[in-house]
Structures are given as C-alpha cells and as structure tokens.
Design a protein around this motif. Structure first.
Motif, PDB file in Angstrom:
ATOM      1  N   ARG A 282      -7.326  -0.494  -1.662  1.00  0.00           N
ATOM      2  CA  ARG A 282      -5.939  -0.913  -1.055  1.00  0.00           C
ATOM      3  C   ARG A 282      -5.594  -2.454  -1.238  1.00  0.00           C
ATOM      4  O   ARG A 282      -6.531  -3.000  -1.438  1.00  0.00           O
TER       5      ARG A 282
ATOM      6  N   TRP B 222      -6.850  -7.342  -3.554  1.00  0.00           N
ATOM      7  CA  TRP B 222      -7.157  -5.774  -3.749  1.00  0.00           C
ATOM      8  C   TRP B 222      -8.628  -5.431  -3.733  1.00  0.00           C
ATOM      9  O   TRP B 222      -9.369  -6.318  -3.925  1.00  0.00           O
TER      10      TRP B 222
ATOM     11  N   GLY C  10      -6.230  -2.426 -11.466  1.00  0.00           N
ATOM     12  CA  GLY C  10      -7.139  -2.395 -10.228  1.00  0.00           C
ATOM     13  C   GLY C  10      -8.520  -3.163 -10.399  1.00  0.00           C
ATOM     14  O   GLY C  10      -8.882  -3.818  -9.416  1.00  0.00           O
TER      15      GLY C  10
ATOM     16  N   ALA D 118      -0.212   1.252  -4.056  1.00  0.00           N
ATOM     17  CA  ALA D 118      -1.563   1.363  -4.245  1.00  0.00           C
ATOM     18  C   ALA D 118      -1.960   2.813  -4.796  1.00  0.00           C
ATOM     19  O   ALA D 118      -2.824   2.623  -5.577  1.00  0.00           O
TER      20      ALA D 118
ATOM     21  N   ASN E  28       0.968  -1.273  -0.057  1.00  0.00           N
ATOM     22  CA  ASN E  28      -0.089  -0.018   0.170  1.00  0.00           C
ATOM     23  C   ASN E  28       0.723   1.365  -0.090  1.00  0.00           C
ATOM     24  O   ASN E  28       0.521   2.083  -0.654  1.00  0.00           O
TER      25      ASN E  28
END
Length: 169
Positions: A79, A75, A52, A44, A40
C-alpha cells in the motif's frame, strides 16, 4: 474612460494566493494521510507487480503549486503510506507538480498527463524514469472517473473499510 484590455480578476481555476499562503502554513502530514488513503482506495489493488517493485520504498511527492502544499508518501509493497515532510537536503525520488485544478482534471481523466506536461502545467522532478513508469502504469489502469454523484455509494464508511482492509462492504 479607458478600460484595461485584459481582466485583472484572479484565475477562477487557481487557488487564490492568500489561500495558498494560509495552506502553506498548515501541517503537511494530515494531507499526506488523505492522499494515500485515496491512492490506496483507487490504485493499490490495481498496481502491476513490476511497478510495485520499482516503487518499493521510493519517496514520492505530489506538489500542488497554487495551494503551496506538498504531500509525501512511499509504496510499502502492499500500500501507499504517508511519511513526514522531507527536510533539506533530503529530496523525493520523484515529485509531480501541478495546480489543484490540473490534478483534479487528471484524476477525472478529463485531461491527458502528456498534454499537461508538454504545456508545462504538469512537471516532474527527480527520477524521471521512475516518474514515466508510474505515469504509464496509471494510464494503463482503468480508473473510475471521480464523479461526486458516486461518492455516497463508493465512499460510505463500510465500503471504504472493505476496500482498505479487505472483505465485503
């Protein structure tokens, strides 16, 4: 006196087997928490939206062969989050496996993932298409090299809090 032609000493770049045996008995979840915290902090905010979306709720595992530990995470859309170790018959959607040293080389950008993959030092199991998307996305992101001299500045409690929760350090 005949000496062996090769060294019988353990490889200094591998975690010794007795240490791996001890590590394999430790709970995996705390290590997963540490791994996702690092992910993260480093990734992230840089992960492309399309990647994502592909990662959304996918179960991923990083398996450190010589340490005999695996770290499970997913995920969430914003995050990376740890999850409890997967129990058989459940499996991760994608698993990346290497030695601790090879993962460190990857993180420091001192070794290319393709080189490790083709030399069989890095392996990928499960959804290889997902794994390749992740690998290509990571290659495209300019990540800072892990430099211990920078850790005091970038990993201060204030800087970590700011990176994880937004705001200024």
């Amino acid at each position: 006196m005949n000496l062996p032609s090769h060294s019988t000493r353990p490889d200094p770049l591998r975690i010794p087997a007795p240490v791996g045996a001890v590590l394999s008995r430790l709970p995996a979840y705390p290590g997963s928490v540490l791994l996702v915290t690092a992910l993260n902090l480093a990734l992230a905010h840089h992960l492309p939206d399309d990647v994502g979306q592909l990662l959304q709720h996918k179960k991923m595992r990083v398996h450190v062969r010589d340490a005999r530990v695996g770290f499970d995470f997913a995920w969430t859309g914003r995050r990376f989050a740890p999850h409890a170790p997967l129990a058989a018959p459940a499996t991760a959607d994608v698993t990346l496996s290497a030695t601790a040293h090879d993962f460190l080389l990857l993180a420091q950008r001192r070794q290319d993932p393709d080189t490790l993959f083709f030399s069989r030092r890095l392996s990928m199991e499960g959804d290889t298409e997902l794994g390749l998307v992740v690998k290509n996305a990571l290659d495209a992101i300019e990540l800072p090299v892990l430099d211990p001299r920078e850790w005091a500045r970038t990993l201060s409690p204030r800087a970590v809090r700011a990176r994880l929760f937004g705001g200024r350090p």
